[in-house]
Write a protein that holds these residues in place. Structure first.
Motif, mmCIF file in Angstrom:
data_model
loop_
_atom_site.group_PDB
_atom_site.id
_atom_site.type_symbol
_atom_site.label_atom_id
_atom_site.label_comp_id
_atom_site.label_asym_id
_atom_site.label_seq_id
_atom_site.Cartn_x
_atom_site.Cartn_y
_atom_site.Cartn_z
ATOM 1 N N HIS A 149 -2.201 14.097 4.786
ATOM 2 C CA HIS A 149 -1.739 13.628 6.091
ATOM 3 C C HIS A 149 -0.867 14.691 6.758
ATOM 4 C CE1 HIS A 149 0.249 11.100 9.107
ATOM 5 N NE2 HIS A 149 1.403 11.419 8.563
ATOM 6 N N LEU A 150 0.091 15.251 6.018
ATOM 7 C CA LEU A 150 0.970 16.274 6.580
ATOM 8 C C LEU A 150 0.198 17.534 6.955
ATOM 9 C CD1 LEU A 150 4.123 15.856 4.309
ATOM 10 C CD2 LEU A 150 3.787 15.025 6.656
ATOM 11 N N ALA A 151 -0.787 17.900 6.168
ATOM 12 C CA ALA A 151 -1.629 19.060 6.502
ATOM 13 C C ALA A 151 -2.409 18.790 7.787
ATOM 14 C CB ALA A 151 -2.568 19.381 5.350
ATOM 15 N N HIS A 168 0.812 -1.223 0.000
ATOM 16 C CA HIS A 168 0.000 0.000 0.000
ATOM 17 C C HIS A 168 0.847 1.276 0.000
ATOM 18 C CE1 HIS A 168 -3.540 -2.395 0.413
ATOM 19 N NE2 HIS A 168 -4.291 -1.313 0.564
ATOM 20 N N GLN A 169 2.102 1.165 -0.436
ATOM 21 C CA GLN A 169 2.966 2.342 -0.512
ATOM 22 C C GLN A 169 2.351 3.413 -1.420
ATOM 23 O OE1 GLN A 169 5.529 4.853 0.542
ATOM 24 N NE2 GLN A 169 5.894 2.828 1.360
ATOM 25 N N HIS A 170 1.675 3.004 -2.482
ATOM 26 C CA HIS A 170 1.040 3.966 -3.392
ATOM 27 C C HIS A 170 -0.073 4.744 -2.681
ATOM 28 C CE1 HIS A 170 -1.526 0.404 -3.644
ATOM 29 N NE2 HIS A 170 -2.494 1.185 -4.117
ATOM 30 N N VAL A 171 -0.777 4.094 -1.765
ATOM 31 C CA VAL A 171 -1.822 4.767 -0.996
ATOM 32 C C VAL A 171 -1.189 5.784 -0.054
ATOM 33 C CG1 VAL A 171 -3.686 4.427 0.688
ATOM 34 C CG2 VAL A 171 -3.361 2.775 -1.167
ATOM 35 N N ARG A 172 -0.109 5.378 0.607
ATOM 36 C CA ARG A 172 0.610 6.278 1.514
ATOM 37 C C ARG A 172 1.082 7.518 0.754
ATOM 38 N NH1 ARG A 172 3.446 6.879 6.232
ATOM 39 N NH2 ARG A 172 2.596 4.963 7.107
#
Length: 98
Positions: free
Chosen positions: A24-26, A13-17
């Motif tokens: 996520h960072l926001a 699931h690296q592509h999802v991350r």
């Protein structure tokens, strides 16, 4: 009392991350007042290890659960597993707290 949250990504699931990382960072930036520490888990070679650690300064397990469930990574079903544990701050940034 703070809580430690550990997440474990679903396999492959690296592509999802990567696709969800800006949101996520926001989210982390918007909630930085709650964060004592957080970051991705890495392999020894520096590549992504497939999960993360958060230490959040909230009063209840329910608040810690709500925090992680509001994270965009959780909303896109990146995680295979999430653990939440109470955490006692003994040392932080070289300062003793107990």
């Amino acid at each position: 009392m703070p809580f430690l949250i550990e997440t474990f990504d679903k396999p492959n699931h690296q592509h999802v991350r990567q696709a969800s990382r800006p949101e996520h960072l926001a989210y982390l930036e918007a909630n930085k007042a709650l964060l004592l520490a957080c970051g991705a888990k890495l392999n020894d070679d520096g590549s992504d290890g497939g999960g993360g650690l958060y230490i959040v300064d909230v009063d209840t397990r329910e608040a810690a659960q709500a925090f992680i469930e509001a994270d965009p990574f959780h909303k896109v079903a990146l995680f295979a597993e999430v653990t939440i544990l109470r955490w006692r701050k003994a040392y932080l940034d070289g300062v003793r707290h107990i």
